[in-house]
Design a protein around this motif. Structure first.
Motif, mmCIF file in Angstrom:
data_model
loop_
_atom_site.group_PDB
_atom_site.id
_atom_site.type_symbol
_atom_site.label_atom_id
_atom_site.label_comp_id
_atom_site.label_asym_id
_atom_site.label_seq_id
_atom_site.Cartn_x
_atom_site.Cartn_y
_atom_site.Cartn_z
ATOM 1 N N ASN A 1 -19.906 -10.531 68.661
ATOM 2 C CA ASN A 1 -19.292 -11.787 69.102
ATOM 3 C C ASN A 1 -20.371 -12.778 69.528
ATOM 4 O OD1 ASN A 1 -17.168 -9.506 70.124
ATOM 5 N ND2 ASN A 1 -16.113 -11.300 69.351
ATOM 6 N N ILE A 2 -20.086 -14.064 69.306
ATOM 7 C CA ILE A 2 -20.997 -15.148 69.689
ATOM 8 C C ILE A 2 -20.234 -16.131 70.562
ATOM 9 C CG2 ILE A 2 -22.516 -16.980 68.849
ATOM 10 C CD1 ILE A 2 -22.295 -15.454 66.043
ATOM 11 N N VAL A 3 -20.864 -16.553 71.651
ATOM 12 C CA VAL A 3 -20.267 -17.535 72.554
ATOM 13 C C VAL A 3 -21.238 -18.701 72.703
ATOM 14 C CG1 VAL A 3 -19.310 -17.938 74.852
ATOM 15 C CG2 VAL A 3 -19.123 -15.670 73.809
ATOM 16 N N GLU A 4 -20.748 -19.921 72.539
ATOM 17 C CA GLU A 4 -21.581 -21.097 72.743
ATOM 18 C C GLU A 4 -21.590 -21.501 74.209
ATOM 19 O OE1 GLU A 4 -21.427 -24.362 69.688
ATOM 20 O OE2 GLU A 4 -19.538 -23.364 69.201
ATOM 21 N N GLY A 5 -22.544 -22.363 74.562
ATOM 22 C CA GLY A 5 -22.513 -23.014 75.867
ATOM 23 C C GLY A 5 -23.440 -22.452 76.905
#
Length: 209
Positions: A204-208
């Motif tokens: 999983n990838i999360v931005e910010g």
């Protein structure tokens, strides 16, 4: 002191309110109110989890900076296992690469040789060419939370400067890997040599960040 920690993922864990975690991390981050945190003196890294009493056991190397960790150890609400930093890195690498363990001379003829390891297992001592070594077994996690400077949509990522810490090796040493990235780019937008870790490791990838 929290360098390289994915802060938005630590915040998400705090919001979720999970308890009784066993955490593999080089250090305990920084606690709320510590001057080293800079403006606002907000907690950093694993320090956010310690501030909320979410951790039962921390396995790491440099655990003396966060006073919460020592307070919770003193009142028996927290257990910690100290591992020499080079050995710590190699144990994670062994987990990442599927090795059965690593041999090190560090700890021979000290209490480290006879103490149980982080999972309560007896230490194994082997002798090669007349020299004794400890066989340190792999460290492997259910989840790895990594911080990236740049990540593409496939999950290939890189970490700038000191944020590398244990992010690269930990990405292979867990069943499920979540990357919090400062910058998300399209696949093939950047030269592939930009990246240090393959996206095949990432779930999983999360931005910010």
């Amino acid at each position: 002191m929290g360098t390289g920690s994915p802060e938005i993922l630590m915040d998400a864990l705090v919001r979720k309110g999970v308890k009784h975690l066993t955490v593999i991390g080089n250090d305990g981050g920084l606690a709320e109110g510590q001057p080293a945190n800079g403006p606002g003196n907000t907690p950093r890294g694993i320090g956010k989890l310690l501030d909320k009493h979410m951790v039962d056991h921390i396995i790491g190397s440099h655990l003396g900076v966060n006073p919460r960790l020592n307070d919770q150890f003193a009142d028996s609400s927290l257990k910690y296992t100290l591992i020499p930093q080079g050995t710590f890195a190699e144990k994670i690498r062994a987990g990442s690469y599927g090795l059965g363990g690593v041999l090190t001379h560090t700890g021979i003829d000290t209490p480290v040789e006879t103490e149980k390891d982080e999972l309560g297992r007896d230490k194994i001592v082997v002798e090669i060419d007349g020299i004794k070594y400890l066989c340190e077994r792999p460290l492997y996690a259910d989840y790895a939370f990594c911080r990236a400077t740049i990540c593409d949509r496939f999950g290939n990522f890189m970490c700038a400067k000191s944020t590398k810490t244990f992010n690269y090796v930990m990405a292979g040493a867990a069943k499920h890997v979540v990357v919090a990235t400062e910058r998300l780019v399209e696949i093939a937008e950047l030269d592939s040599d930009t990246f240090a870790v393959s996206g095949v490791m990432v779930d999983n990838i999360v931005e910010g960040e």
